[in-house]
Scaffold this motif. Structure first.
Motif, short mmCIF file in Angstrom:
data_model
loop_
_atom_site.label_atom_id
_atom_site.label_comp_id
_atom_site.label_asym_id
_atom_site.label_seq_id
_atom_site.Cartn_x
_atom_site.Cartn_y
_atom_site.Cartn_z
N ILE A 111 0.35 4.88 -7.81
CA ILE A 111 -0.40 6.05 -8.26
C ILE A 111 -1.89 5.84 -8.00
CG2 ILE A 111 -0.97 7.48 -10.28
CD1 ILE A 111 1.91 7.80 -9.22
N GLN A 112 -2.37 4.63 -8.22
CA GLN A 112 -3.78 4.35 -7.89
C GLN A 112 -4.04 4.63 -6.40
OE1 GLN A 112 -4.60 0.27 -8.94
NE2 GLN A 112 -4.92 0.74 -11.10
N ASP A 113 -3.11 4.16 -5.56
CA ASP A 113 -3.29 4.37 -4.12
C ASP A 113 -3.34 5.86 -3.78
OD1 ASP A 113 -3.29 1.68 -3.70
OD2 ASP A 113 -1.28 1.56 -2.83
N GLU A 114 -2.45 6.61 -4.42
CA GLU A 114 -2.41 8.05 -4.14
C GLU A 114 -3.71 8.74 -4.56
OE1 GLU A 114 -2.45 11.84 -5.52
OE2 GLU A 114 -1.43 10.62 -7.01
N ILE A 115 -4.25 8.32 -5.72
CA ILE A 115 -5.49 8.95 -6.21
C ILE A 115 -6.66 8.60 -5.28
CG2 ILE A 115 -7.17 9.00 -8.11
CD1 ILE A 115 -4.71 8.59 -9.99
N ILE A 116 -6.70 7.36 -4.84
CA ILE A 116 -7.77 6.97 -3.90
C ILE A 116 -7.66 7.80 -2.62
CG2 ILE A 116 -8.57 5.09 -2.38
CD1 ILE A 116 -7.90 3.16 -4.69
N ALA A 117 -6.42 8.03 -2.20
CA ALA A 117 -6.22 8.74 -0.92
C ALA A 117 -6.46 10.24 -1.01
CB ALA A 117 -4.81 8.46 -0.40
N ARG A 118 -6.46 10.79 -2.25
CA ARG A 118 -6.66 12.24 -2.36
C ARG A 118 -7.95 12.64 -1.65
NH1 ARG A 118 -5.40 13.35 -8.82
NH2 ARG A 118 -3.24 12.62 -8.73
N THR A 119 -7.93 13.80 -1.05
CA THR A 119 -9.12 14.30 -0.36
C THR A 119 -10.28 14.41 -1.35
OG1 THR A 119 -7.69 15.56 1.05
CG2 THR A 119 -10.01 16.23 1.01
N SER A 171 0.87 -1.17 0.00
CA SER A 171 0.00 0.00 0.00
C SER A 171 0.90 1.22 0.00
CB SER A 171 -0.89 0.02 1.24
OG SER A 171 -1.56 1.25 1.31
N TYR A 172 0.62 2.15 -0.91
CA TYR A 172 1.54 3.25 -1.12
C TYR A 172 0.97 4.61 -0.72
CZ TYR A 172 4.02 -0.46 -3.43
OH TYR A 172 4.68 -1.64 -3.67
N SER A 173 -0.16 4.59 -0.04
CA SER A 173 -0.65 5.83 0.57
C SER A 173 -0.62 5.61 2.08
CB SER A 173 -2.09 6.11 0.11
OG SER A 173 -2.97 5.18 0.71
N LEU A 174 -1.12 6.57 2.84
CA LEU A 174 -1.11 6.37 4.29
C LEU A 174 -2.25 5.45 4.75
CD1 LEU A 174 0.08 9.76 5.84
CD2 LEU A 174 1.38 7.77 5.07
N PHE A 175 -3.10 5.04 3.77
CA PHE A 175 -4.15 4.08 4.12
C PHE A 175 -3.54 2.70 4.31
CE2 PHE A 175 -7.64 6.48 1.54
CZ PHE A 175 -7.70 7.43 2.53
N ASP A 176 -4.19 1.91 5.13
CA ASP A 176 -3.89 0.47 5.23
C ASP A 176 -2.45 0.16 5.64
OD1 ASP A 176 -6.49 0.05 4.29
OD2 ASP A 176 -5.80 0.13 2.21
N GLN A 177 -1.81 1.05 6.38
CA GLN A 177 -0.44 0.77 6.80
C GLN A 177 -0.46 -0.06 8.09
OE1 GLN A 177 2.15 1.26 5.02
NE2 GLN A 177 1.12 2.46 3.41
N THR A 216 4.03 11.37 -12.96
CA THR A 216 3.80 10.29 -11.98
C THR A 216 5.07 9.97 -11.20
OG1 THR A 216 4.14 8.70 -13.74
CG2 THR A 216 1.88 9.15 -13.14
N THR A 217 6.05 10.86 -11.24
CA THR A 217 7.30 10.58 -10.52
C THR A 217 7.11 10.58 -9.01
OG1 THR A 217 7.90 12.92 -10.51
CG2 THR A 217 8.73 11.60 -12.33
N HIS A 218 5.98 11.13 -8.54
CA HIS A 218 5.78 11.12 -7.09
C HIS A 218 5.60 9.70 -6.58
CE1 HIS A 218 1.91 11.53 -9.06
NE2 HIS A 218 1.24 11.30 -7.95
N GLY A 219 5.33 8.74 -7.49
CA GLY A 219 5.27 7.33 -7.10
C GLY A 219 6.66 6.76 -6.87
N PRO A 220 7.47 6.60 -7.93
CA PRO A 220 8.78 5.98 -7.75
C PRO A 220 9.73 6.78 -6.86
CG PRO A 220 8.46 6.70 -10.03
CD PRO A 220 7.14 6.81 -9.35
N LEU A 221 9.66 8.11 -6.90
CA LEU A 221 10.58 8.87 -6.03
C LEU A 221 10.18 8.72 -4.57
CD1 LEU A 221 11.40 12.07 -8.14
CD2 LEU A 221 12.69 9.95 -7.90
N GLY A 222 8.87 8.61 -4.31
CA GLY A 222 8.44 8.30 -2.95
C GLY A 222 8.89 6.91 -2.53
N ALA A 223 8.89 5.99 -3.50
CA ALA A 223 9.24 4.60 -3.20
C ALA A 223 10.67 4.46 -2.70
CB ALA A 223 9.03 3.73 -4.44
N VAL A 224 11.54 5.38 -3.10
CA VAL A 224 12.96 5.25 -2.72
C VAL A 224 13.34 6.25 -1.62
CG1 VAL A 224 13.69 4.34 -4.94
CG2 VAL A 224 13.70 6.82 -4.57
N THR A 225 12.36 6.76 -0.92
CA THR A 225 12.64 7.77 0.10
C THR A 225 12.07 7.31 1.44
OG1 THR A 225 12.48 9.46 -1.61
CG2 THR A 225 12.35 10.23 0.65
#
Lengths: 887, 103
Positions: A873-881, A674-680, A741-750
């Motif tokens: 990216i799907q996770d991020e879009i779902i998590a958007r307000t 899971s790549y958003s703050l949901f479901d952690q 969509t770089t906010h996906g992979p760049l987040g993944a390595v941070t």
């Protein structure tokens, strides 16, 4: 007089009115179904013929060699025509085909593992961080006679050996290979390698994506036709052969440029004639009389436009399409925008309407077919570029509205049909944007709103005034006037492009069309991982994820917030300095080894000046930039550090660093998928208190001056940094901000960041969108935060909003929605785009992708099929307000 | 005369390839798999391996030369190649107009 009951019924109907998606024409529906049924496929025809001819011409001038190679490749492409097509032409033999260009870039698809490892050691490989979408048209694994390349493209077994051989043929002579030799002379090159290896920056644009994010000028093909341009080129040759003119450096070179244009056009002409021949062949075997007659019409049209200028709207559309494909065949392109296509094609459409040759139904059907064609475009590249940056999108942007040269509303009737076709035939390409101006007619704006309300994600809204101001600030030195700035359009997903007006004479009438006039944008330093740069400052130059030292110690004690800020600025500057110098060399090698020929014809003023785009042939050249990702996470993190560590002393910086290394006690995103703050999943409570304080620190997007002040301070610094560095054209860089969509992979390595974000999760999208779930004060508070600085000082300030469909229901909802857009524009916001979607439905689509093949979603400057988006990216879009009200 | 080969839609001129797996048959208007057995309407599409100029390379299934030296690959479609000439001795079904329908 209607009775009360009737009035009530009508009122209720009005209230519930929802825009109809319209009925797609049977023809476009059939063609779109074929697209849905097709997989991304690689064909080696083009690179084979290109390489074969290139190899025959050893010793020839590069631009002539390239033109000959292009001519041979265009002339030999197998023409494929599908039943019911009225607009034909593809990049390859396949409907959804693409091909590698090893003359530009080759390392990432080498079979040879040793060479791959070397590429990795040199800091060029970021594929590990990139997730590929598993649905839709992606070929993610081998099956039968087909292998998978980059986890996305299918390649038949019969073509694997030639694929490897052709890549091998270019060893040591691709743009990438040669650039990487020469950039080593840049001081601190080892630092650059470490920066790329640790994904402080996403990619080297000079050989990865050297052209694109730009607007085409279709002027020459439309006004002169192919034979007309060849004749003009010949005239130029006779005029300037052997004459240096005013520029002794490139004066003589103009001869080779015009010869290259002529040669390439001969190839494009043959390409069209091959299609005409295929149409003739199909007509000869077709038994259905209607289809037979359509093949014959196609043959006639293709034969005609292989030499003459277009006579009709359909001629013009076909010619635009074939030249659009031709540009993309010469380089590793993405983001080639048709621009204000409704205004470009208007003269032919108006003449057809006047002569009764076309009607609205036929117009919409043709535009629907055009949508399917643009959606078929695929772009071959590494996982890093295709999925990591673009999520499979190709960014063929069409703009609507804007102003005329003399400041009147430029919207026309054809643009209304473009919106209609976008609604009835929903496809990701071309994406649409309204160049919003107060002068635009209300009915057009409401039509655009109705399109947004269908959930399709387009049009986006760009502030025409801000775009013009941006152009005046950056291009006036190159001679741009306010009248010319009004020709502005958007290239790529959101890049403001300097354009110009060109005269068209048709049917005894004079017109003026807006045409692209600038060099590629989104080239330079791309994409800087801002949260990681802050972490490097906190960890004194060492990437806490890899443990590798990237920068020398900054020497700051970090005993105050200002010292943290200064350390960040120091590392930012070091990064930009070394990267832009390397990138300038990469781009210089590119222009020497792969000079743009077709694209130079398709850009004012390259053809008239005789200089290709690499030699500053475009009218405007101040388009190199620094691009950033994760700006909002950076600013939220700075606010958290400032408040918690230095203002309130809630915890020490050392404790914060330990909490970050411990991921605040949570498991890593990849482990829980899971790549958003949901479901952690939390493993330890050791860092709960610190994490809570980090999450509760002020967050951007709530009109809070504490954090918005930091945001503004960062923007001022960023602009200054950009303007303080120079491109290979010796022009100042611009400050560009969008994540794609770089906010996906760049987040993944941070690792985890001081704003409370967890390791590996996706950063905030766009550039002025809040981090998902943190904008809790309503849309207008978000607007205030987003516009706390002057957007016209920047490229691409981008805001994504997700609104629940019920919030904009009915006619009243449409009006409120338009007022929301207006409010943002009036505050000086540059861009806003919407997902009108229910998050519950997105969750269902994630769980059951098989039921959602056609679902489209707005990402960041583009719309794409949900099933073809990577999970982060799907996770991020779902998590958007999700806003449930817009008033 | 060479042996009659297995005929696939992949080699048929009536196939408009949608992707690496399949295409639309211009005769039946149906979607067919490229590796499916061809039907009676089969007509060969010009490809390097059917050309008199094509020379296979020993030990390589999918690489050859065009004439003595220029590399090529057997499944390169040669509809647009001016040098393409049907090879002598091709099986009947692989000759132009030589579909099984006409056998």
């Amino acid at each position: 007089m209607p009775g009360t009951e009737q009035l009530e019924r009508r009122a209720l109907k009005e209230l519930d009115h929802e825009p109809s998606k319209g009925e797609v024409s049977p023809r476009a529906k059939y063609l779109r179904e074929m697209y849905f049924d097709s997989k991304s496929s690689v064909s080696m025809e083009f690179p084979y013929w290109y390489t074969r001819r290139w190899n025959e011409l050893d010793g020839e001038l590069t631009i002539i060699r390239k033109a000959e190679a292009l001519k041979t490749a265009f002339s030999h492409l197998t023409p494929t025509i599908f039943p019911k097509e009225t607009l034909v032409g593809g990049r390859t033999i396949y409907l959804r085909g693409s091909f590698p260009m090893p003359w530009v870039l080759r390392s990432y698809y080498l079979k040879d593992q040793e060479e791959y490892k070397k590429a990795k050691f040199a800091g060029k490989v970021a594929d590990e961080a990139v997730k590929v979408a598993e649905g839709g048209g992606n070929v993610t694994s081998a099956a039968g006679n087909v292998s998978s390349v980059s986890g996305k493209f299918g390649l038949r077994a019969e073509e694997v050996p030639i694929f490897e051989k052709t890549a091998g043929d270019w060893t040591g002579r691709s743009v990438e290979d040669v650039a990487l030799i020469h950039e080593r002379d840049v001081p601190r090159h080892e630092e650059k390698v470490a920066i790329m290896r640790n994904l402080v920056c996403m990619y080297d644009s000079g050989y990865t994506n050297p052209q694109g994010r730009e607007v085409v000028s279709y002027y020459y093909p439309l006004q002169y036709g192919i034979d007309g341009i060849i004749k003009e080129a010949q005239k130029k040759i006779e005029e300037i052969a052997g004459i240096a003119g005013e520029d002794p450096i490139v004066g003589i070179e103009r001869l080779y440029f015009y010869k290259a244009i002529k040669t390439t056009l001969e190839g494009i002409k043959k390409w069209l004639l091959n299609y005409a021949e295929e149409a003739r062949r199909l007509a000869s075997t077709e038994e259905d009389e209607v289809q037979k007659s359509e093949y014959k019409e196609l043959r006639d049209r293709l034969e005609y436009i292989s030499s003459g200028p277009p006579r009709t709207f359909q001629d013009a559309l076909q010619l635009v399409w074939i030249f659009h494909l031709a540009i993309m065949a010469e380089d590793t392109f993405s983001g080639l925008a048709p621009g204000r296509l409704g205004q470009v094609l208007y003269p032919w459409w108006e003449v057809d309407m006047r002569h009764g040759r076309i009607d609205p139904r036929k117009t919409v059907e043709l535009l629907e077919c055009m949508r399917v064609k643009f959606t078929e475009i695929d772009f071959f590249g590494s996982k890093k570029v295709i999925e990591g940056i673009q999520a499979g999108s190709t960014f063929n942007h069409v703009c609507l509205g804007g102003l005329t040269r003399d400041g009147r509303a430029a919207a026309n009737e054809l643009e209304r049909y473009i919106i209609e076709a976008g609604v009835s035939c929903q496809t990701p390409q071309p994406t649409l944007t309204v160049l919003y101006d107060e002068l635009l007619p209300e009915d057009l704006l409401l039509k655009a709103i109705d399109s947004d309300k269908t959930g399709v994600g387009y049009p986006a809204w760009v502030n025409n005034r801000v775009a013009i101001e941006y152009l005046m600030k950056n291009y006036a030195e190159e001679g741009l006037t306010i009248e010319e700035a009004r020709a502005v359009s958007i290239g790529g997903c959101l890049q403001t492009n300097a354009s110009t007006w060109m005269p068209i004479k048709l049917d005894g009438k004079d017109y003026e069309i807006p045409c692209g006039a600038q060099f590629a944008s989104d080239v330079g330093v791309h994409f800087l991982n801002l949260p990681k740069l802050l972490l490097l400052a906190l960890f004194d130059g060492v990437d806490p994820r890899s443990g590798e030292r990237i920068f020398p110690s900054h020497g700051q004690q970090l005993s105050s917030y200002d010292e943290v800020w200064n350390a960040f600025k120091l590392y930012f500057d070091r990064t930009v300095d070394v990267l832009i110098r390397c990138n300038n060399i990469q781009h210089d090698v590119w222009r020497k080894m792969n000079p743009p020929v077709v694209n130079s014809l398709m850009k004012a003023d390259a053809f008239s000046s005789g200089k290709d785009l690499g030699r500053m042939g475009a009218k405007y050249n101040s388009s190199f930039s620094i691009n950033i990702t994760g700006g909002v996470n950076l600013v939220n993190s700075l606010a958290s550090i400032k408040l918690n560590v230095y203002d309130r002393h809630s915890f020490s910086l050392e404790d914060l660093k330990k909490a970050l290394l411990g991921n605040f006690g949570y498991r890593k995103a990849e482990e829980v998928n899971s790549y958003s703050l949901f479901d952690q999943v939390r493993e330890s409570h050791e860092w709960d208190a610190i994490h809570r304080l980090c999450l509760h620190a002020p967050k951007f997007g709530n009109d809070d001056p504490y954090v918005d002040g930091i945001f503004k301070q960062f923007q001022e610094f960023f602009r200054g940094e950009a303007h303080g560095h120079r491109s290979m054209f010796n022009r100042p860089l611009t400050a560009l901000q969008l994540s794609v969509t770089t906010h996906g992979p760049l987040g993944a390595v941070t690792i985890a960041t001081p704003d409370g974000r967890l390791e590996g999760t996706t950063f905030a999208d766009a550039s002025v969108s809040a981090f998902p779930g943190t904008d809790i004060s309503g849309p207008y508070a978000l607007f205030s935060s987003a516009t706390c600085f002057d957007h016209s000082d920047f490229q691409c300030t981008q805001l994504n909003m997700k609104i629940h469909p019920t919030a904009v229901r009915g006619r009243e909802g449409s009006k409120k929605f338009l007022e929301l857009v207006r409010a943002y524009m009036r505050r000086g916001g540059f861009h806003i785009q919407f997902n009108i979607v229910d998050s519950k439905m997105l969750r269902d689509a994630q769980a059951h992708p098989e039921n959602y093949r056609t679902l489209m979603i707005r990402v960041a400057g583009f719309t794409h099929y949900w099933v073809e988006l990577p999970k982060p990216i799907q996770d991020e879009i779902i998590a958007r307000t999700e806003y449930e009200g817009v008033a | 005369m060479e042996q009659e080969p297995r005929l696939r839609c992949y080699d048929c001129i009536h196939l408009a390839p949608l992707d690496v797996f399949k295409g639309v048959c211009h005769i039946s208007k149906n979607t067919v798999l490229a590796d499916d057995d061809a039907c009676v309407e089969f007509e060969p599409v010009p490809k390097c391996r059917f050309c008199s100029e094509y020379r296979p390379i020993s030990g390589e299934s999918f690489l050859g030369t065009c004439g003595p030296r220029v590399p090529t690959y057997p499944d390169l479609v040669a509809k647009t190649c001016d040098s393409f000439r049907w090879r002598e001795g091709l099986p009947l079904a692989l000759k132009p107009g030589g579909s099984r329908r006409h056998h």
